[in-house]
Design an enzyme around this catalytic site. Structure first.
Site, PDB file in Angstrom:
ATOM      1  CE  LYS A 110      -4.044  -2.197   0.695  1.00 19.11           C
ATOM      2  NZ  LYS A 110      -3.658  -3.600   0.818  1.00 19.11           N
TER       3      LYS A 110
HETATM    4  C1  LIG Z   1      -4.193  -4.750   0.291  1.00 22.56           C
HETATM    5  C2  LIG Z   1      -3.362  -5.964   0.231  1.00 22.56           C
HETATM    6  C3  LIG Z   1      -3.600  -6.978  -0.705  1.00 22.56           C
HETATM    7  C4  LIG Z   1      -4.777  -6.913  -1.665  1.00 22.56           C
HETATM    8  O1  LIG Z   1      -4.611  -5.913  -2.629  1.00 22.56           O
HETATM    9  P1  LIG Z   1      -5.886  -5.372  -3.436  1.00 22.56           P
HETATM   10  O2  LIG Z   1      -5.364  -4.253  -4.255  1.00 22.56           O
HETATM   11  O3  LIG Z   1      -6.867  -4.916  -2.405  1.00 22.56           O
HETATM   12  O4  LIG Z   1      -6.405  -6.506  -4.229  1.00 22.56           O
HETATM   13  C5  LIG Z   1      -2.764  -8.051  -0.748  1.00 22.56           C
HETATM   14  N1  LIG Z   1      -1.718  -8.172   0.124  1.00 22.56           N
HETATM   15  C6  LIG Z   1      -1.475  -7.226   1.036  1.00 22.56           C
HETATM   16  C7  LIG Z   1      -0.344  -7.419   1.969  1.00 22.56           C
HETATM   17  C8  LIG Z   1      -2.264  -6.082   1.128  1.00 22.56           C
HETATM   18  O5  LIG Z   1      -1.996  -5.146   2.046  1.00 22.56           O
END
Ligand SMILES: *Cc1c(COP(=O)(O)O)cnc(C)c1O
Length: 489
Positions: A110
Site C-alpha cells: 500500500k
Molecule cells: C491490500 C493488500 C492486498 C490486496 O490488494 P488489493 O489491491 O486490495 O487486491 C494483498 N496483500 C497485502 C499485503 C495487502 O496489504
C-alpha cells in the site's frame, strides 16, 4: 485525458478533480475515458530509475498536472522512506520472480501508492482552488490504514480517519495504527468485519445530507481507498518497472510475455497490472489469487459474483474481503464501457448480493486466471519456499506463490510480493515450524531475523517501544456519529 464514472458516461472530470472527489456522486468509480498507450519503448526504460518510470507512466493519466508538479510529487514520495534504492526490487527464488513491494514506511505494498497520494491530493486541491479541509475516510483490512495514516500525518489542509475491523488485523498491524502520531490522524476500531467498514465509508461518501453538513463546516470528504484513481495509477508503475528490470538483467528478451500473479482482495493491485497490459506491457496472463474468501475465483470460474457466503478470517487478513470494489472498473471495460450495464449489475449486487455477467462479457475475461489457496496450502507454500531457498514469504505473497505454481504456464512468472513477513510474523513462523505457534508475536520477530537473515525493518523497530495513542471503538452503524464527533460537527 478526462475521467468518467463507471455508472454514468455523462460524467467528465479532470484527473485532479477525480483524485479530490475519490468516488463519483452516483457511487461509481472514476475511470479514464481511454487507457493510454505507453509512449516510450520499454527497452528504453531499462536504465531508468523508479522515479523516471513513474513519471513516464503517470504523466499519461494525470494530464492536468504540469511536469514540475508531477515530478515534485514523485520526488517527495519515492525517497529514503523506502529502504532500498530500487524502491521495488525483484528477488528470484524457487523458480519465480518476487516483485518486492514492501520496502516503504509501513512494509506493505500500500505504501507504493499511499506515499504519493497525499502529494497528488494536495496538488489537486491547489489546482482546483479548494480551500476546504479535506477529510480522508478510509476503511482498512489492516495495511491501508497505517499506510494512509503515515502518508497523511501532519499534511496541511487534511484530516484522516481510519476504520478497521477490531478482530480482523494482525497485532503488528494494529500496533502500527494505534501508535501513529500526527495531529490530524484518527483511527477507530469497529465491531465488525472489513466489508462493514468499507460499506460504512461508502455510505458516508454518498450521503448528500452529510456532505452538505460537512461543507458548511469547511470540510470535504475524499478517499484514500483503492477506489481513488490516485491510488490505481501509481500502482501501474511497478509493473512497467519490473518488466524493464527483467529486461535489464537479461531474465527476459524484448517483447517476451510474462505472467503476473497478484494476491487479491479489493482488486486494485491486479487491476493496475491489467491497465499495464492494456497500455502495451507484454503480459500474458493475469493470475488472480484469493485466499479462502474466494469470491473472485468463483467469479472467474462461473461468471457469477456472489458475496452471500460466510466471511472467513484467514492468515492473510488484507485479502479477507467479499466485496472487491475495483472489480467494477474491470466490469466497465468488459461491458464495452457501458455504464448503464455496470449500474444495473451494481444495483443487483446491492440488493441481492450477487450478479451474473453476460456471455459476451465473460468472453473478454480470457486474460485472467482465477485461483485460490486454502490456509493449509498457504502454510505449506511458506515452508516449501523457505526450505528450498531460505526465502521467507509473508502469508499474502504465499497465497499468490501457491496459485502461481499451480497455474504455471510456459511463461516466466512475476509474483507481486505485497508484504514483509515481519508484518505477519506469527503466521509465517508457525508455517515454517509448528513449535513457534504459541509464542508471543513480538518475541518471534527476533526468531524471524535469525532464520531469514533479513534485518528488522524500521517500521517494526518503531512499534516495539511506542505507546498506543488511540483507543476509539464503535459499532458498524455508529461510524457516521463518531466521524462527526471527531470533526466536532
Ligand atoms: C491490500 C493488500 C492486498 C490486496 O490488494 P488489493 O489491491 O486490495 O487486491 C494483498 N496483500 C497485502 C499485503 C495487502 O496489504
Amino acid at each position: 485525458m478526462n475521467y468518467t464514472s463507471t455508472r454514468d458516461n455523462k460524467v467528465s472530470v479532470s484527473a485532479s478533480q477525480a483524485i479530490l472527489k475519490g468516488l463519483a456522486f452516483d457511487g461509481g468509480l472514476f475511470v479514464p475515458k481511454e487507457i493510454p498507450k505507453l509512449d516510450v519503448d520499454i527497452e528504453k526504460l531499462k536504465n531508468s530509475t523508479y522515479q523516471e518510470v513513474a513519471y513516464e507512466v503517470m504523466k499519461l493519466y494525470l494530464t492536468d498536472f504540469t511536469e514540475e508538479e508531477l515530478k515534485d510529487c514523485i520526488t517527495k514520495a519515492y525517497d529514503q522512506k523506502f529502504d532500498t534504492p530500487e524502491i521495488a526490487p525483484i528477488k528470484k527464488a524457487a523458480g519465480a520472480y518476487y516483485l518486492e513491494l514492501f520496502h516503504g514506511a509501513t512494509i506493505a505494498f500500500k505504501d507504493m501508492a499511499l506515499s504519493i497520494l497525499p502529494h497528488l491530493l494536495t496538488t489537486s486541491a491547489k489546482k482546483n482552488m479548494v480551500k476546504k479541509e479535506i477529510v480522508i475516510l478510509a476503511a482498512t483490512s489492516g495495511d491501508t490504514g497505517k499506510a494512509a495514516m503515515a502518508g497523511f500525518a501532519d499534511v496541511e489542509q487534511t484530516r484522516i480517519i481510519v476504520f478497521y475491523p477490531k478482530d480482523g488485523v494482525s497485532k503488528v498491524q494494529e500496533m502500527q495504527m494505534l501508535t501513529q502520531k500526527g495531529k490530524n490522524v484518527d483511527v477507530v476500531a469497529i465491531e465488525g468485519n472489513f466489508d462493514m467498514a468499507q460499506t460504512g465509508v461508502k455510505t458516508m461518501f454518498e450521503d448528500t445530507r452529510l456532505n452538505a453538513e460537512l461543507e458548511e463546516k469547511g470540510y470535504q470528504f475524499s478517499s484514500a481507498n483503492s477506489i481513488n484513481i490516485g491510488r490505481l495509477v501509481p500502482q501501474i508503475v511497478y509493473y512497467v518497472y519490473a518488466y524493464a528490470n527483467l529486461l535489464k538483467t537479461g531474465e527476459i528478451q524484448e517483447g517476451e510475455k510474462i505472467n503476473v500473479v497478484v494476491p487479491t482482495g479489493n482488486f486494485g493491485n491486479i487491476l493496475a497490472a491489467y491497465y499495464g497490459k492494456e497500455m502495451g506491457l507484454p503480459i500474458d496472463k493475469l493470475i488472480c489469487a484469493s485466499n479462502e474468501n474466494k469470491v473472485l475465483f468463483d467469479f472467474f470460474s462461473t461468471g457469477t459474483y456472489d458475496r452471500n457466503r460466510e466471511f472467513l478470517l484467514t492468515s492473510s487478513p488484507s485479502m479477507d474481503i467479499l466485496i472487491s470494489s475495483n472489480l467494477e472498473r474491470l466490469l466497465y471495460l468488459i461491458a464495452g464501457q457501458d455504464a448503464e450495464k455496470v449500474r444495473s449489475l451494481m444495483a443487483e449486487l446491492k440488493v441481492t448480493g450477487a450478479y451474473t455477467i453476460t456471455p459476451e462479457m465473460r468472453e473478454k475475461l480470457q486474460d485472467f486466471i482465477g485461483g485460490y489457496a486454502t490456509e493449509e496450502d498457504t502454510n505449506e507454500e511458506i515452508k516449501r519456499v523457505y526450505e528450498e531457498c531460505g526465502y521467507v514469504l509473508d502469508t499474502h505473497t504465499a497465497v499468490a506463490s501457491f496459485v502461481g505454481k499451480k497455474e504455471a504456464t510456459d511463461k516466466k512468472t512475476v509474483i507481486a510480493s505485497t508484504a514483509s513477513p515481519y508484518k505477519f510474523v506469527k503466521s509465517v513462523m508457525s508455517a515454517i515450524d509448528k513449535k513457534y505457534g504459541n509464542e508471543d508475536e513480538f518475541e518471534l520477530l527476533e526468531e524471524l531475523h535469525k532464520i531469514s537473515g533479513v534485518a528488522l525493518p524500521e517500521a517494526i523497530k518503531e512499534i516495539l517501544d511506542a505507546k498506543p495513542l488511540h483507543d476509539k471503538v464503535c459499532k458498524a452503524d455508529q461510524m457516521e456519529a463518531i466521524t462527526k464527533e471527531i470533526l466536532d460537527i
